[in-house]
Design an enzyme around this catalytic site. Structure first.
Site, PDB file in Angstrom:
ATOM      1  CD  GLU A  33     -50.343  23.871   3.972  1.00 22.88           C
ATOM      2  OE1 GLU A  33     -50.632  24.261   5.120  1.00 22.88           O
ATOM      3  OE2 GLU A  33     -50.901  22.904   3.429  1.00 22.88           O
ATOM      4  CB  THR A  45     -54.447  24.239  11.217  1.00 28.24           C
ATOM      5  OG1 THR A  45     -53.764  23.895  10.004  1.00 28.24           O
ATOM      6  CG2 THR A  45     -55.655  25.093  10.883  1.00 28.24           C
ATOM      7  CB  CYS A  81     -51.949  26.293   7.463  1.00 26.57           C
ATOM      8  SG  CYS A  81     -53.691  26.171   7.961  1.00 26.57           S
ATOM      9  NE  ARG A  85     -57.396  13.607   8.037  1.00 22.43           N
ATOM     10  CZ  ARG A  85     -56.573  14.499   7.460  1.00 22.43           C
ATOM     11  NH1 ARG A  85     -56.994  15.737   7.259  1.00 22.43           N
ATOM     12  NH2 ARG A  85     -55.369  14.179   7.097  1.00 22.43           N
ATOM     13  CD  GLU A 112     -60.777  18.114   6.848  1.00 20.35           C
ATOM     14  OE1 GLU A 112     -61.468  18.740   7.679  1.00 20.35           O
ATOM     15  OE2 GLU A 112     -59.695  18.546   6.404  1.00 20.35           O
ATOM     16  NE  ARG A 162     -48.269  17.084   8.257  1.00 24.13           N
ATOM     17  CZ  ARG A 162     -48.810  18.147   8.828  1.00 24.13           C
ATOM     18  NH1 ARG A 162     -48.096  18.918   9.643  1.00 24.13           N
ATOM     19  NH2 ARG A 162     -50.074  18.475   8.602  1.00 24.13           N
ATOM     20  NE  ARG A 183     -53.241  14.406  10.013  1.00 29.63           N
ATOM     21  CZ  ARG A 183     -53.485  13.372   9.195  1.00 29.63           C
ATOM     22  NH1 ARG A 183     -52.554  12.979   8.347  1.00 29.63           N
ATOM     23  NH2 ARG A 183     -54.629  12.752   9.221  1.00 29.63           N
ATOM     24  NE  ARG A 221     -46.607  20.622   5.756  1.00 34.25           N
ATOM     25  CZ  ARG A 221     -47.913  20.442   5.606  1.00 34.25           C
ATOM     26  NH1 ARG A 221     -48.379  19.280   5.155  1.00 34.25           N
ATOM     27  NH2 ARG A 221     -48.755  21.412   5.878  1.00 34.25           N
TER      28      ARG A 221
END
Length: 359
Positions: A226, A274, A272, A310, A315, A127, A281, A230
């Site tokens: 978010e 990050t 974000c 993970r 997570e 994604r 990812r 996405r």
């Protein structure tokens, strides 16, 4: 113009004074000194973003890991004295002088099937997060902004052809049965957590939010979850190459129509920090029951290949049946191809290690 002085937000001082007394371990606490706070607190971007928009979540949640969110593309520059060191700390090796490389899907045919026998890899997903150029991000978005972004996204997605062709469903209008079905199939997203809510990411819910799904359920787009978008490619099994090629075609097609916000140094702009850079990812669910019993060896292989490992459901979860979620750690400072290639090499190494333990 961005960066001009503005009237100080009314509650920012009191929020910072309270935060300053906490023992927070967040990157916001580490880098937002009193001196820097005084320097930044009256700045404003062209779209009106302030330090309060950027840091509100971290100020309200001292247990944050990072503590800041991107309010609009320009906030990365206007509040660079805060963002740069936080980004450098999180994305190890990416300094304030580093420049994210241009987009490059690389040799698409160099990425292949990680598990032709179907013995180890359960599923594969790649994604990216993207923001539509010209719009603010969650902290500054109005109800109309959400609707406008959704409108542009829906129109663009309606033009997709071939295996990408599908249906856009607005969360405001889909029926109860359909909503339940999407939740059961893990295709529908929910409101954000308290960290995102504190950053104003959950306002006007579910207005302006929606899901696009192709007929084979191998291509998915979340609108205003978010990030503005996405874009997700996924399927059972280990054919990372097929998943990656589908994603690349979709991202190029959608981006060619909408236009994605991109920072000259930090790559694609995301809510974000990050996810800055590629916003990519690549995630592989791989079955490693013997390595699960030899965690030290598992961690060793993961570290050698710069992987994040993970639990099955993400997570802070456990590996169910020895199934791990394995993905690339780095998203900033590498190309799209490099990020996916790391996962290819790393998963193959993990499978090799698992085979060796089988005797």
């Amino acid at each position: 113009m961005g960066g001009l002085l503005s009237k100080e937000p009314p509650d920012l001082d009191s929020m910072f004074n309270k935060f300053e007394k906490t023992d927070s371990k967040s990157l916001l606490k580490k880098h937002l000194t009193r001196q820097l706070f005084e320097l930044l607190k009256t700045r404003r971007t062209g779209l009106g973003a302030t330090l309060l928009d950027v840091a509100r979540s971290g100020l309200m949640n001292p247990d944050s890991v990072v503590g800041v969110y991107v309010a609009d593309a320009e906030s990365l520059t206007v509040f660079a004295e805060l963002f740069d060191p936080i980004i450098g700390d999180y994305h190890q090796g990416f300094s304030s002088r580093s420049v994210h490389p241009a987009k490059s899907w690389g040799n698409l045919n160099a990425i292949g099937d990680l598990d032709p026998e179907g013995k180890y890899v359960v599923s594969t997903r790649v994604r990216v997060g993207r923001s539509v150029d010209g719009f603010p991000l969650n902290p500054r978005m109005t109800a109309q902004d959400y609707l406008d972004v959704e409108g542009q996204v829906a129109v663009t997605l309606s033009t997709l052809e071939g295996e990408l062709q599908g249906e856009y469903m607005s969360l405001s209008t889909i029926g109860k049965a359909r909503r339940k079905e999407l939740v059961n199939r893990h295709l529908r997203f929910k409101e954000g957590d308290r960290f995102q809510a504190a950053a104003n990411a959950c306002r006007f819910w579910p207005r302006g939010r929606g899901i696009f799904l192709n007929s084979d359920c191998t291509f998915l787009v979340w609108c205003n979850e978010e990030d503005h978008l996405r874009i997700i490619s996924m399927q059972p099994g280990g054919d990372l190459g097929q998943v990656y090629r589908r994603l690349a075609a979709a991202v190029d097609t959608i981006g060619g129509s909408l236009g994605f916000a991109r920072h000259p140094r930090l790559g694609y702009v995301t809510f974000c920090p990050t996810n800055l850079g590629t916003g990519l990812r690549a995630s592989v669910h791989v079955r490693l029951p013997r390595l699960a019993a030899d965690r030290a060896r598992l961690e060793q292989v993961a570290t050698e290949h710069d992987l994040q490992v993970r639990g099955t459901r993400g997570e802070h979860t456990k590996a169910e049946g020895g199934v791990y979620d394995v993905s690339n750690k780095r998203r900033l400072g590498v190309t799209e191809f490099q990020a996916v290639e790391v996962v290819q090499k790393g998963v193959l190494a993990l499978v090799s290690a698992e085979r060796a333990l089988e005797g």
